[in-house]
Structures are given as C-alpha cells and as structure tokens.
Design a protein around this motif. Sequence first.
Motif, short mmCIF file in Angstrom:
data_model
loop_
_atom_site.label_atom_id
_atom_site.label_comp_id
_atom_site.label_asym_id
_atom_site.label_seq_id
_atom_site.Cartn_x
_atom_site.Cartn_y
_atom_site.Cartn_z
N THR A 20 0.85 -1.19 0.00
CA THR A 20 0.00 0.00 0.00
C THR A 20 0.89 1.24 0.00
OG1 THR A 20 -1.83 -1.09 1.15
CG2 THR A 20 -1.73 1.31 1.29
N HIS A 21 0.66 2.11 -0.96
CA HIS A 21 1.34 3.41 -0.99
C HIS A 21 0.42 4.43 -0.29
CE1 HIS A 21 3.83 2.23 -4.81
NE2 HIS A 21 4.17 1.56 -3.74
N HIS A 22 0.87 4.92 0.85
CA HIS A 22 0.12 5.97 1.55
C HIS A 22 0.53 7.29 0.92
CE1 HIS A 22 -1.34 3.24 4.73
NE2 HIS A 22 -0.17 2.64 4.59
N LEU A 23 -0.35 7.88 0.14
CA LEU A 23 0.07 8.95 -0.77
C LEU A 23 0.44 10.23 -0.03
CD1 LEU A 23 -2.42 8.27 -3.66
CD2 LEU A 23 -0.07 7.50 -3.41
N ARG A 27 4.77 7.09 1.92
CA ARG A 27 5.32 5.91 2.56
C ARG A 27 4.69 4.67 1.94
NH1 ARG A 27 9.67 8.19 4.46
NH2 ARG A 27 9.31 9.70 6.10
N SER A 28 5.46 3.58 1.97
CA SER A 28 4.96 2.31 1.44
C SER A 28 4.92 1.27 2.55
CB SER A 28 5.88 1.81 0.31
OG SER A 28 5.94 2.75 -0.73
N GLU A 29 3.86 0.52 2.58
CA GLU A 29 3.67 -0.52 3.60
C GLU A 29 3.49 -1.85 2.86
OE1 GLU A 29 0.04 -0.01 5.77
OE2 GLU A 29 0.67 -1.34 7.41
N CYS A 152 -4.70 -3.84 -8.77
CA CYS A 152 -4.34 -2.47 -8.44
C CYS A 152 -5.58 -1.76 -7.96
CB CYS A 152 -3.86 -1.71 -9.68
SG CYS A 152 -2.20 -2.06 -10.12
N SER A 153 -5.43 -0.86 -7.00
CA SER A 153 -6.59 -0.11 -6.57
C SER A 153 -6.19 1.26 -6.05
CB SER A 153 -7.35 -0.86 -5.47
OG SER A 153 -6.53 -1.06 -4.34
N THR A 154 -7.13 2.18 -6.13
CA THR A 154 -6.97 3.48 -5.48
C THR A 154 -8.19 3.71 -4.60
OG1 THR A 154 -7.95 4.55 -7.42
CG2 THR A 154 -5.55 4.57 -7.25
N VAL A 155 -7.96 4.35 -3.48
CA VAL A 155 -9.04 4.71 -2.56
C VAL A 155 -9.03 6.21 -2.36
CG1 VAL A 155 -9.92 4.49 -0.20
CG2 VAL A 155 -8.95 2.49 -1.36
N ASN A 162 -6.19 8.77 -1.26
CA ASN A 162 -5.66 8.43 0.06
C ASN A 162 -4.58 7.36 -0.05
OD1 ASN A 162 -6.17 6.47 2.64
ND2 ASN A 162 -6.38 8.61 3.20
N THR A 163 -4.90 6.26 -0.74
CA THR A 163 -3.94 5.17 -0.89
C THR A 163 -4.02 4.60 -2.31
OG1 THR A 163 -5.55 3.56 -0.08
CG2 THR A 163 -3.99 4.43 1.53
N ALA A 164 -2.93 3.98 -2.72
CA ALA A 164 -2.88 3.18 -3.94
C ALA A 164 -2.26 1.84 -3.55
CB ALA A 164 -2.03 3.86 -5.01
N SER A 165 -2.88 0.76 -3.96
CA SER A 165 -2.43 -0.56 -3.52
C SER A 165 -2.21 -1.50 -4.70
CB SER A 165 -3.45 -1.19 -2.56
OG SER A 165 -3.55 -0.43 -1.38
N PHE A 166 -1.36 -2.47 -4.47
CA PHE A 166 -0.96 -3.42 -5.51
C PHE A 166 -0.80 -4.78 -4.86
CE2 PHE A 166 2.82 -5.04 -8.09
CZ PHE A 166 2.04 -5.43 -9.17
N CYS A 167 -1.43 -5.78 -5.45
CA CYS A 167 -1.30 -7.15 -4.96
C CYS A 167 -0.85 -8.06 -6.09
CB CYS A 167 -2.64 -7.68 -4.45
SG CYS A 167 -3.31 -6.79 -3.05
#
Lengths: 217, 217
Positions: A20-23, A27-29, A152-155, A162-167
């Motif tokens: 998860t990229h906390h935009l 930061r990346s988690e 891939c997703s964005t919230v 808020n966040t962009a995520s990748f699985c």
Amino acid sequence: MDAMEFFQQSAGSWRSQRTTHHLAFKRSEVGESQIQVDALAADDPEIIALCEFHQIDASLAIGGCSVRWGGSMGWDQEGENHEGNTVFALVPDTDNPRQGRLLRDRGYAEIVPVVGQYHMDDDGGLVLITEYDTMSSIERFWFASPDLRMRCSTVKRFGGFNTASFCTESRVGADSLSHPEVNQGDAIVSDVTPTQAQEVLQARQDTSPQYFSLLGW
Amino acid sequence: MDAMEFFQQSAGSWRSQRTTHHLAFKRSEVGESQIQVDALAADDPEIIALCEFHQIDASLAIGGCSVRWGGSMGWDQEGENHEGNTVFALVPDTDNPRQGRLLRDRGYAEIVPVVGQYHMDDDGGLVLITEYDTMSSIERFWFASPDLRMRCSTVKRFGGFNTASFCTESRVGADSLSHPEVNQGDAIVSDVTPTQAQEVLQARQDTSPQYFSLLGW
C-alpha cells in the motif's frame, strides 16, 4: 472472459504479496495474505440468500464466490487483523452482460449493505467501482497467467486520493491445497532485512543490469 | 485519449513511489524516483533522429517525449544507480491509430535497439509490450487523475514470471517546477521505521477500520 469466468479462474488457494502506498505520507507498507476462493453457481443457496438480502431478484444473478482470507500488514497494531470471510454475487445488467452489480454480504468499512459496479475491460481485466458515504474505490484485477492474478486499486477519502495498492497473487500448488486453512499467523510481514535480501541481490547480479521498464525509469 | 495525448498529459515533474515484488523470493522492495517528462512534437529533431536510427520513415511518427529520471531502490548496492535520460517516439500502425510501435533511443538491459508495441485500452490505459532476447515485459500506465499517474508491470525471464512492479507517480507542484533537476541523492528509500510510521498509524485510527478493497481481503 466474463466476470463469472474470472471468479471460476480465481477458485483455489492463493498467496498474496501486497503493497500500500500511503500517498499523503509518501510511505509504502508491505504485507502478505492467504486467500481461499470457491466459485458458487447461480442456484447456490448463499447466492440466493445474498440477493434476497439486497432485495434483488435472485434469478438475475449468474453466480458468485465465497472467499476466506487471513493476512497482516507491516504496521499492524496489536489486535489488528486482516482476516475474514464473505460471499459475493454477480448481477449483470440486463442490456450488457459484461457489466453490472457485485453484491457483498456485509460491509468492510461501512455498516450499510455493499453493492459495487463491475465491468470487464477489453484486456480481460475485472474493474470494480464502489462508492461509500465518505470514500470511493476503483480496483482492477487481471490474470497475468492462470496462476498469477494481479490487482491495483486506489481509494479516495473525502474526494482526495488516500492510498494506492498493488497485490501480486500467486496460486498455491496442488500439494498445498490439501491444507487450505487460512490462519492469521500463517501470513508474516515481508519487510526484508539486509540478510534476507542477499538471495535477491544474487539473482539481480545474475541478470544485471536490473530491468524495470521499457521506459527506463 | 491517444498515446500522444498520454505523453502530453505526462509532461512535467513527477515523484514516483515504487514497489517491486520479487516473485520467486516472495519479497517486496520499495523505492522512490523523480521524473521529468517533456513532450516532443513530431517534427522535433530528436524524434526524427530516433526514427532514422531505427530505419523507420520519420513522417510516420506522431511525436514522443524526452525523459530524465533519478532514484533508488531499497536493496541497491554501492555504485548501483537508477538514473538516466532517454527519448521515445510513437509510430502508430497505419491501419489503427490507437496502437503501434514505441521507439527508444537505447536499450536498458540489452544492447540491441529497443522497439516496444503499444496500444491504448478502452479505460484510457497505455499498454506496452516489449520482447527482448531472454525476457519480456508488459506494462500498463493510466491516470487516476491528471496529477496521479499509475503503472503496473510484469517481467518474464526465460519464460517465467520474475517480478511484478507498481508505481504511484504524483505530479510535483508548480512551486517545484522551477527546480526540476533530478539528482540521485534527492530520491531516498522509503523503508519505514516504526517511528516514521506513527503519522500513518494515526491517520489509520482516524478512519478505522482500514479499508483495502470491496472484496475485503
């Protein structure tokens, strides 16, 4: 591929690497999870019950899936977990079988019943768009191969990203399918120490220079 | 949006959060980079020269872009860097303006001239497919908003999936455009310590439970 075929191809056990990229914080988690997916036919009692819960004619549903998952993210606090199970049903639009509504049995971040909009894109991706009271999400899932599913997703919250995520979700082999139990403890955070990274560094050297993109950066 | 419009919308300074999932090792590596993109018109001398280098009729090109970048990844070794600059040209197919060849001025991982295949998908994404001697890559770029560009890619080596990568690229504001220099030292690795994560954890508590996906997992 239509959405039900996408769910059918998703059936089985998966191990997910997730980031998860906390935009706002730059930061990346990172984290991991395990997922067990079972496809459900249109006449499955769980699909019918889910349609009734959403007050939608169950004869419009083309099927769905049942999912169990467990995992952890790098910055979890004590007691925080990412495990659960739920059921989904696909209800295509009557005038376009490649798009429609995705019903879910309970909300994840909201208490109100959850209905997302889905469509299949021309590259075989499944796109989900979900609107909540104070946030919205766009997610795209696709198969890089039958055994490698990606997401891939964005919230957005209050209108801002808020966040962009990748699985990256890899199918767990047949040997492991006899033990499909999902336990939170099974999924450990993959923050990497310098020692753990050695094997990857070695692999990098074997194929140097590192390739990232046709674009170079 | 066509591919040239995609490049035009990409013009400017960007800060990229990036993650690479090393699939065989089930490890994730994070990094950062800074990118400066300038769109180039079809009659730009650099576009014409690039077409001539690839022995392609320059009148077929619709334009391109010039890119500089600098960055670092979490497991870089001493002396390893991720900086460079290059030029790209778009040469659409004569029978379909939404797909064609992307020319690049030099290879990144191979010495032979690099030509990728591109197409625009129905959701406004730019897809690049590149074949090398021993590897291949598929990349998809899209704009979540005019100021938030995203990218997913997979790389195969010797026929097997090697890495999956994800970049979230945020446009750097107008104040920063007066200082568009890209220096490797500017881009620091964003591996997060528990202390650094506190601000994110606070933000999480403000919006708990954490939202990840309509699908839950």
